[in-house]
Design an enzyme around this catalytic site. Structure first.
Site, PDB file in Angstrom:
ATOM      1  CG  ASN A 134      -0.226   0.056   2.541  1.00  0.00           C
ATOM      2  OD1 ASN A 134       1.009   0.051   2.588  1.00  0.00           O
ATOM      3  ND2 ASN A 134      -0.977   0.105   3.635  1.00  0.00           N
ATOM      4  CD  GLU A 141       0.174   0.917   7.402  1.00  0.00           C
ATOM      5  OE1 GLU A 141       0.246   1.013   6.162  1.00  0.00           O
ATOM      6  OE2 GLU A 141       0.126  -0.182   7.996  1.00  0.00           O
TER       7      GLU A 141
END
Ligand code: GLP
Length: 242
Positions: A134, A141
């Site tokens: 991702n 993140e």
């Protein structure tokens, strides 16, 4: 960004290991920024082999790791501390007093501040990175800000699923981690990122050719002046199509 597309993971491991060996030989007091995950294991194996055969000296080297899970018991084999010992530190002559991996002691704020203080003292001469599918780097993140420093993070479900292969069951994968922030990573003098396999192709393509955006944290690397990206053909497949 300097992009190197090599024929195999073995060639990438050799090229990247040689960069680290050269760094330590040229400056025995180097600060090495280190990463975990499956990606760097081959590089670490070559550093160990080189140390055994050619005695490259790590006595005065300092290491700083990117990140660590929160909540695993001391000595858990999948903690990044144990990972680093097993794959590298136990097999080279590094001084364990100069080995640094973030951890929680006291409050999260105190722990993060302590690691930031350490990082201001030990800026990596060279920082190794992998990349999450991702687009995460370290455990930064999607959504992580460019000016972020060491922080604790709720892991993305995708990251927990990807990392579940190292655990017996998804429920055993920690939900939280502590990680260097984007700005800590960007402080490194040189950055070397490795990505291999088709599962990384989309993230690699966006990192290199997409806009710089929090939704793909690795894209911030476009703003760093000294980055080498090592890819195999699978990870580079969307770039090669262009
Ligand atoms: C983990 C680590 C990252 C690593 C990434 C990719 O979550 N925190 O530092 O780059 O996942 O892992 P792998 O190399 O196993 O694909």
């Amino acid at each position: 960004m300097n992009i190197h597309i090599l024929r195999s993971k073995a060639e990438i491991d050799r090229a990247v290991a040689d960069l680290f060996i050269e760094q330590v030989r040229n400056n025995p007091k180097s600060v090495l920024g280190l990463a975990t995950g499956s990606t760097p294991i081959g590089v670490y194996g070559l550093l160990v082999k080189d140390h055994q055969e050619h005695h490259t000296d790590y006595k005065q080297v300092t290491t700083v790791n990117l990140d660590e899970y929160i909540g695993l018991p001391e000595g858990h084999p999948e903690s990044y501390k144990e990972f680093m010992r097993r794959n590298l530190f136990n097999h080279i002559n590094v001084d364990f007093n100069r080995v640094h991996i973030p951890f929680i002691k006291g409050t999260c704020e105190e722990s993060c501040q302590a690691y930031n203080n350490l990082l201001s003292q030990f800026v990596p001469d060279i920082q190794l990175l992998g990349i999450g599918a991702n687009g995460h780097i370290g455990f930064n993140e999607p959504g992580t800000k460019a000016d972020s420093k060491t922080h604790t993070v709720l892991l993305a479900e995708k990251t927990r699923l990807d990392n579940a292969r190292f655990f017996n069951h998804i429920d055993e994968v920690p939900t939280h981690a502590i990680t260097m922030g984007i700005s800590n990573i960007m402080d490194a003098k040189r950055i070397v990122l490795i990505a291999t396999g088709a599962s990384k192709a989309d993230a690699v393509n966006k990192m290199i050719t997409g806009e710089v955006t929090e939704s793909l944290p690795a894209s911030f690397l476009q703003r760093h002046g000294n980055v080498d990206i090592f890819l195999d053909k699978e990870a580079a497949k969307l770039l090669l199509k262009k």
